[in-house]
Structure formats: C-alpha cells, structure tokens
Motif scaffolding. Structure first.
Motif, mmCIF file in Angstrom:
data_model
loop_
_atom_site.group_PDB
_atom_site.id
_atom_site.type_symbol
_atom_site.label_atom_id
_atom_site.label_comp_id
_atom_site.label_asym_id
_atom_site.label_seq_id
_atom_site.Cartn_x
_atom_site.Cartn_y
_atom_site.Cartn_z
ATOM 1 N N LYS A 76 0.839 -1.194 0.000
ATOM 2 C CA LYS A 76 0.000 0.000 0.000
ATOM 3 C C LYS A 76 0.872 1.241 0.000
ATOM 4 O O LYS A 76 1.821 1.343 0.761
ATOM 5 C CB LYS A 76 -0.921 0.002 1.218
ATOM 6 C CG LYS A 76 -1.930 -1.106 1.174
ATOM 7 C CD LYS A 76 -2.894 -1.008 2.324
ATOM 8 C CE LYS A 76 -3.910 -2.129 2.208
ATOM 9 N NZ LYS A 76 -4.927 -2.046 3.234
ATOM 10 N N LYS A 77 0.550 2.166 -0.918
ATOM 11 C CA LYS A 77 1.266 3.436 -0.990
ATOM 12 C C LYS A 77 0.247 4.558 -1.073
ATOM 13 O O LYS A 77 -0.743 4.441 -1.784
ATOM 14 C CB LYS A 77 2.172 3.487 -2.220
ATOM 15 C CG LYS A 77 3.334 2.520 -2.127
ATOM 16 C CD LYS A 77 4.354 2.790 -3.206
ATOM 17 C CE LYS A 77 5.441 1.735 -3.146
ATOM 18 N NZ LYS A 77 6.750 2.290 -3.031
ATOM 19 N N PRO A 78 0.480 5.660 -0.367
ATOM 20 C CA PRO A 78 -0.449 6.790 -0.395
ATOM 21 C C PRO A 78 -0.245 7.655 -1.646
ATOM 22 O O PRO A 78 0.372 8.711 -1.605
ATOM 23 C CB PRO A 78 -0.105 7.553 0.882
ATOM 24 C CG PRO A 78 1.340 7.241 1.105
ATOM 25 C CD PRO A 78 1.548 5.846 0.596
ATOM 26 N N VAL A 79 -0.772 7.191 -2.781
ATOM 27 C CA VAL A 79 -0.573 7.853 -4.068
ATOM 28 C C VAL A 79 -1.932 8.200 -4.676
ATOM 29 O O VAL A 79 -2.823 7.360 -4.708
ATOM 30 C CB VAL A 79 0.205 6.913 -5.025
ATOM 31 C CG1 VAL A 79 0.326 7.513 -6.406
ATOM 32 C CG2 VAL A 79 1.576 6.597 -4.463
ATOM 33 N N ASP A 80 -2.084 9.436 -5.169
ATOM 34 C CA ASP A 80 -3.322 9.847 -5.839
ATOM 35 C C ASP A 80 -3.192 9.842 -7.361
ATOM 36 O O ASP A 80 -4.178 9.729 -8.065
ATOM 37 C CB ASP A 80 -3.737 11.244 -5.399
ATOM 38 C CG ASP A 80 -4.329 11.259 -4.010
ATOM 39 O OD1 ASP A 80 -4.904 10.243 -3.596
ATOM 40 O OD2 ASP A 80 -4.208 12.292 -3.336
ATOM 41 N N ALA A 81 -1.963 10.004 -7.874
ATOM 42 C CA ALA A 81 -1.736 9.978 -9.319
ATOM 43 C C ALA A 81 -0.391 9.303 -9.588
ATOM 44 O O ALA A 81 0.583 9.554 -8.889
ATOM 45 C CB ALA A 81 -1.737 11.393 -9.891
ATOM 46 N N TYR A 82 -0.355 8.435 -10.604
ATOM 47 C CA TYR A 82 0.825 7.622 -10.903
ATOM 48 C C TYR A 82 1.208 7.777 -12.372
ATOM 49 O O TYR A 82 0.363 7.613 -13.261
ATOM 50 C CB TYR A 82 0.511 6.158 -10.598
ATOM 51 C CG TYR A 82 1.585 5.189 -11.014
ATOM 52 C CD1 TYR A 82 2.754 5.064 -10.281
ATOM 53 C CD2 TYR A 82 1.442 4.405 -12.150
ATOM 54 C CE1 TYR A 82 3.745 4.175 -10.655
ATOM 55 C CE2 TYR A 82 2.430 3.516 -12.534
ATOM 56 C CZ TYR A 82 3.579 3.406 -11.794
ATOM 57 O OH TYR A 82 4.559 2.531 -12.177
ATOM 58 N N CYS A 83 2.460 8.087 -12.636
ATOM 59 C CA CYS A 83 2.964 8.199 -14.013
ATOM 60 C C CYS A 83 3.177 6.791 -14.563
ATOM 61 O O CYS A 83 4.092 6.089 -14.153
ATOM 62 C CB CYS A 83 4.275 8.980 -14.024
ATOM 63 S SG CYS A 83 5.004 9.148 -15.664
ATOM 64 N N ALA A 84 2.315 6.377 -15.478
ATOM 65 C CA ALA A 84 2.353 5.018 -16.007
ATOM 66 C C ALA A 84 3.206 4.904 -17.265
ATOM 67 O O ALA A 84 3.694 3.813 -17.572
ATOM 68 C CB ALA A 84 0.941 4.538 -16.313
ATOM 69 N N CYS A 85 3.394 6.012 -18.009
ATOM 70 C CA CYS A 85 4.200 5.932 -19.228
ATOM 71 C C CYS A 85 4.684 7.313 -19.631
ATOM 72 O O CYS A 85 4.102 8.327 -19.291
ATOM 73 C CB CYS A 85 3.397 5.293 -20.368
ATOM 74 S SG CYS A 85 1.959 6.229 -20.878
ATOM 75 N N ILE A 86 5.788 7.321 -20.375
ATOM 76 C CA ILE A 86 6.300 8.534 -21.007
ATOM 77 C C ILE A 86 6.001 8.388 -22.488
ATOM 78 O O ILE A 86 6.355 7.386 -23.110
ATOM 79 C CB ILE A 86 7.814 8.688 -20.769
ATOM 80 C CG1 ILE A 86 8.112 8.746 -19.266
ATOM 81 C CG2 ILE A 86 8.334 9.945 -21.465
ATOM 82 C CD1 ILE A 86 9.588 8.697 -18.935
ATOM 83 N N ILE A 87 5.335 9.383 -23.048
ATOM 84 C CA ILE A 87 4.858 9.303 -24.425
ATOM 85 C C ILE A 87 5.872 9.925 -25.374
ATOM 86 O O ILE A 87 6.214 11.105 -25.240
ATOM 87 C CB ILE A 87 3.487 9.995 -24.556
ATOM 88 C CG1 ILE A 87 2.475 9.294 -23.639
ATOM 89 C CG2 ILE A 87 3.017 9.994 -26.003
ATOM 90 C CD1 ILE A 87 1.166 10.015 -23.501
ATOM 91 N N ASP A 88 6.329 9.132 -26.350
ATOM 92 C CA ASP A 88 7.258 9.637 -27.366
ATOM 93 C C ASP A 88 6.523 10.281 -28.528
ATOM 94 O O ASP A 88 6.948 11.301 -29.054
ATOM 95 C CB ASP A 88 8.132 8.491 -27.915
ATOM 96 C CG ASP A 88 9.140 7.991 -26.915
ATOM 97 O OD1 ASP A 88 9.586 8.792 -26.081
ATOM 98 O OD2 ASP A 88 9.468 6.803 -26.959
#
Length: 93
Positions: A76-88
C-alpha cells in the motif's frame, strides 16, 4: 488514463517511508480538444508519483485514484496519481 505535460517537480523535506526513491512531478492535463488541436494543456495542475524518470516538457500518461495505487499491489502506498508511461509520439485521428 489521462495525458499531461510535465512542468516541474516537487521537493519534499520529509517523505512517507513507502515512497522513498521516487520523484514527484507537477503536470498539467490535456483535454481531448487540446490534444486534437495540438494546443497547450488546459487542465488543472496536479502532482504525480514518478519512478520512470520523466522530465520537464515530457508528455506522460497517468492514472488517478484507486488505479494509481494498483501497480504497487499488494503493498500500500499513499498515491493519488501515478505516471504510467512517457509518451514519445501521439497520433489522434
């Protein structure tokens, strides 16, 4: 998943122990209209947890809410938004 542009980073003086080693980015989300027109992002700034290494000016795909914590399950991590990918490259038709 939403798309945003990274405009900066956050510096913390203290961090939750489960979040050590990652960065926090400030990003501005795009509306579909802004993406389609190729204009600047037009959403409200938000802070995103990033362990991929996105930099200022990068386009990123991010998830919010319960989906933001899903990559860490069962931890469990207290995260509200997560960067899932970097768009090329992004093509909208």
């Amino acid at each position: 998943m939403r798309i945003g542009e990274v405009i900066g980073s956050v510096t913390l003086s203290r961090v939750h122990p489960s979040l050590v080693g990652a960065r926090w980015l400030i990003a501005v989300p795009f509306s579909f209209k802004a993406l389609k027109l190729g204009s600047a992002p037009d959403g409200e700034d938000l802070v995103i947890y990033d362990d991929l290494g996105a930099g200022v000016g990068s386009l990123v795909g991010f998830s919010e809410g319960g989906e933001a914590a899903a990559p860490f399950h069962p931890e469990k991590k207290p995260v509200d938004a997560y960067c899932a990918c970097i768009i090329d490259q992004l093509n909208i038709k």
